[in-house]
Design an enzyme around this catalytic site. Structure first.
Site, PDB file in Angstrom:
ATOM      1  N   GLU A  31      -6.621 -12.024  43.971  1.00  0.00           N
ATOM      2  CA  GLU A  31      -6.187 -11.417  42.708  1.00  0.00           C
ATOM      3  C   GLU A  31      -7.366 -11.141  41.781  1.00  0.00           C
ATOM      4  O   GLU A  31      -7.415 -10.107  41.131  1.00  0.00           O
ATOM      5  CB  GLU A  31      -5.154 -12.311  42.015  1.00  0.00           C
ATOM      6  CG  GLU A  31      -3.816 -12.396  42.740  1.00  0.00           C
ATOM      7  CD  GLU A  31      -3.086 -11.054  42.796  1.00  0.00           C
ATOM      8  OE1 GLU A  31      -3.426 -10.146  42.018  1.00  0.00           O
ATOM      9  OE2 GLU A  31      -2.190 -10.915  43.648  1.00  0.00           O
ATOM     10  N   TYR A 111      -0.302 -11.448  34.407  1.00  0.00           N
ATOM     11  CA  TYR A 111      -0.038 -10.903  35.737  1.00  0.00           C
ATOM     12  C   TYR A 111      -0.578 -11.829  36.833  1.00  0.00           C
ATOM     13  O   TYR A 111       0.152 -12.196  37.775  1.00  0.00           O
ATOM     14  CB  TYR A 111      -0.646  -9.492  35.904  1.00  0.00           C
ATOM     15  CG  TYR A 111      -0.751  -9.174  37.360  1.00  0.00           C
ATOM     16  CD1 TYR A 111       0.388  -8.844  38.084  1.00  0.00           C
ATOM     17  CD2 TYR A 111      -1.959  -9.335  38.051  1.00  0.00           C
ATOM     18  CE1 TYR A 111       0.336  -8.646  39.452  1.00  0.00           C
ATOM     19  CE2 TYR A 111      -2.027  -9.144  39.416  1.00  0.00           C
ATOM     20  CZ  TYR A 111      -0.881  -8.804  40.106  1.00  0.00           C
ATOM     21  OH  TYR A 111      -0.938  -8.642  41.453  1.00  0.00           O
ATOM     22  N   ASP A 129       2.157  -5.701  37.006  1.00  0.00           N
ATOM     23  CA  ASP A 129       0.914  -4.944  36.836  1.00  0.00           C
ATOM     24  C   ASP A 129       1.273  -3.518  36.408  1.00  0.00           C
ATOM     25  O   ASP A 129       2.443  -3.211  36.159  1.00  0.00           O
ATOM     26  CB  ASP A 129       0.067  -4.979  38.123  1.00  0.00           C
ATOM     27  CG  ASP A 129       0.698  -4.191  39.266  1.00  0.00           C
ATOM     28  OD1 ASP A 129       1.854  -3.734  39.118  1.00  0.00           O
ATOM     29  OD2 ASP A 129       0.032  -4.018  40.303  1.00  0.00           O
ATOM     30  N   CYS A 167       5.744   5.611  44.129  1.00  0.00           N
ATOM     31  CA  CYS A 167       6.019   5.979  42.733  1.00  0.00           C
ATOM     32  C   CYS A 167       4.709   5.978  41.956  1.00  0.00           C
ATOM     33  O   CYS A 167       4.520   5.209  41.021  1.00  0.00           O
ATOM     34  CB  CYS A 167       7.028   5.002  42.126  1.00  0.00           C
ATOM     35  SG  CYS A 167       7.654   5.547  40.531  1.00  0.00           S
ATOM     36  N   CYS A 174       9.426  11.056  45.387  1.00  0.00           N
ATOM     37  CA  CYS A 174      10.814  10.602  45.289  1.00  0.00           C
ATOM     38  C   CYS A 174      11.553  10.778  46.616  1.00  0.00           C
ATOM     39  O   CYS A 174      12.439   9.986  46.949  1.00  0.00           O
ATOM     40  CB  CYS A 174      11.532  11.352  44.172  1.00  0.00           C
ATOM     41  SG  CYS A 174      10.795  11.072  42.539  1.00  0.00           S
ATOM     42  N   CYS A 177      11.265   7.671  48.659  1.00  0.00           N
ATOM     43  CA  CYS A 177      11.403   6.420  47.895  1.00  0.00           C
ATOM     44  C   CYS A 177      12.687   5.671  48.244  1.00  0.00           C
ATOM     45  O   CYS A 177      13.786   6.236  48.153  1.00  0.00           O
ATOM     46  CB  CYS A 177      11.389   6.740  46.403  1.00  0.00           C
ATOM     47  SG  CYS A 177      11.572   5.264  45.392  1.00  0.00           S
ATOM     48  N   CYS A 183      17.756   5.674  40.971  1.00  0.00           N
ATOM     49  CA  CYS A 183      16.722   5.967  39.968  1.00  0.00           C
ATOM     50  C   CYS A 183      17.093   7.172  39.106  1.00  0.00           C
ATOM     51  O   CYS A 183      17.228   8.286  39.603  1.00  0.00           O
ATOM     52  CB  CYS A 183      15.391   6.241  40.680  1.00  0.00           C
ATOM     53  SG  CYS A 183      14.059   6.576  39.515  1.00  0.00           S
TER      54      CYS A 183
HETATM   55  S1  SF4 Z   1      12.860   7.914  42.821  1.00  0.00           S
HETATM   56 FE1  SF4 Z   1      12.279   6.916  40.893  1.00  0.00          FE
HETATM   57  S2  SF4 Z   1      11.252   5.012  41.554  1.00  0.00           S
HETATM   58 FE2  SF4 Z   1      11.319   6.387  43.337  1.00  0.00          FE
HETATM   59  S3  SF4 Z   1       9.378   7.537  43.321  1.00  0.00           S
HETATM   60 FE3  SF4 Z   1      10.883   8.773  42.204  1.00  0.00          FE
HETATM   61  S4  SF4 Z   1      10.611   8.190  40.048  1.00  0.00           S
HETATM   62 FE4  SF4 Z   1       9.644   6.582  41.289  1.00  0.00          FE
END
Ligand code: SF4
Length: 260
Positions: A31, A111, A129, A167, A174, A177, A183
């Site tokens: 870290e 953190y 973080d 992200c 997205c 993701c 989201c």
């Molecule tokens: S869906 Fe939401 S959490 Fe996923 S990459 Fe896109 S903005 Fe980020």
């Protein structure tokens, strides 16, 4: 959502050496190194550090000059001294067992304390973080609220990994993701162009670069870099002395305890 992100992390998370251990010292070292240094550079140095000083007691017994010399190339050298001082405290008093007590160690902010507490001691605390803060903001929740009831340490790693690799700040992916279905920002964040390089000084023109060169030269027993002007050298040495990274001896400057 947490289950989906953890499943994604299990399959796609990078196999980093500090993710395979629950040794608080090894995690603390990783870290500190990763605070302001890229992961690829940390990977080159982490194992060697642990071989040289495998425990907090071993690092506490090292001299500041030895620690600074081993740190050369990782940058922001004060981290090396703070890590050693933290280990002196740990060698004397034992390991603090929770994130609140860990925060009392030098160089350990909220953190880092949460990371060590959750990865090594299994404490249910969010390690927040910049990556996690950004992911949580886009999901529209507080980072603490995301913490699942089980696998807290894995969740912290997974949330950081998601922010670092999917992200991202400038161009979130997205479509790839695992949190997309939950989201509110899905597809809403427009990619940001990088700031033009012309507005930033070259690294070689910064005092941070010069500080690193001076420490590297002193660690190697070489002459101070000739390409640094006298005026700049005087300025840099003054800040290094102020930060306890060099000392003035009768015949010149040196690393702490290494002047002549
Ligand atoms: S869906 Fe939401 S959490 Fe996923 S990459 Fe896109 S903005 Fe980020």
């Amino acid at each position: 959502m947490q289950s989906a992100v953890l499943a994604w992390y299990d399959e796609h998370g990078r196999d980093l050496p500090w993710r395979r251990t629950r040794d608080p010292y090894a995690i603390l070292v990783s870290e500190f190194m990763a605070q302001q240094t890229q992961i690829a550079r940390v990977l080159e140095r982490y194992e060697r550090w642990l071989q040289r000083w495998p425990t907090a007691d071993a690092l506490a017994a090292a001299t500041p000059a030895e620690v600074l010399t081993e740190w050369v190339g990782l940058g922001y050298n004060q981290r090396a001294l703070r890590l050693r001082t933290a280990c002196v405290t740990i060698a004397r008093d034992g390991w603090p067992r929770d994130s609140g007590a860990l925060r009392a160690l030098p160089g350990v902010g909220p953190y880092t304390a949460a990371a060590v507490a959750s990865f090594a001691f299994g404490e249910r605390v969010a390690a927040v973080d910049t990556n996690v803060r950004r992911v949580a903001a886009r999901l529209g929740v507080a980072p603490d609220a995301l913490l699942p009831a089980v696998r807290h340490g894995d969740w912290n790693q997974a949330a950081m990994e998601l922010g670092a690799r999917v992200c991202t700040a400038r161009a979130p992916r997205c479509g790839a993701c695992p949190a997309a279905a939950w989201c509110p920002s899905h597809g809403q964040v427009t990619a940001q162009p990088r700031a033009p390089h012309a507005s930033r000084p070259r690294f070689e023109d910064t005092d941070r670069w010069a500080r690193g060169r001076v420490i590297a030269a002193l660690a190697a027993g070489e002459a101070l870099p000739a390409q640094i002007t006298r005026e700049r050298l005087a300025r840099v040495l003054a800040t290094l002395r102020r930060d306890g990274l060099v000392e003035q001896g009768p015949s010149g400057v040196g690393l702490p305890g290494k002047t002549h």
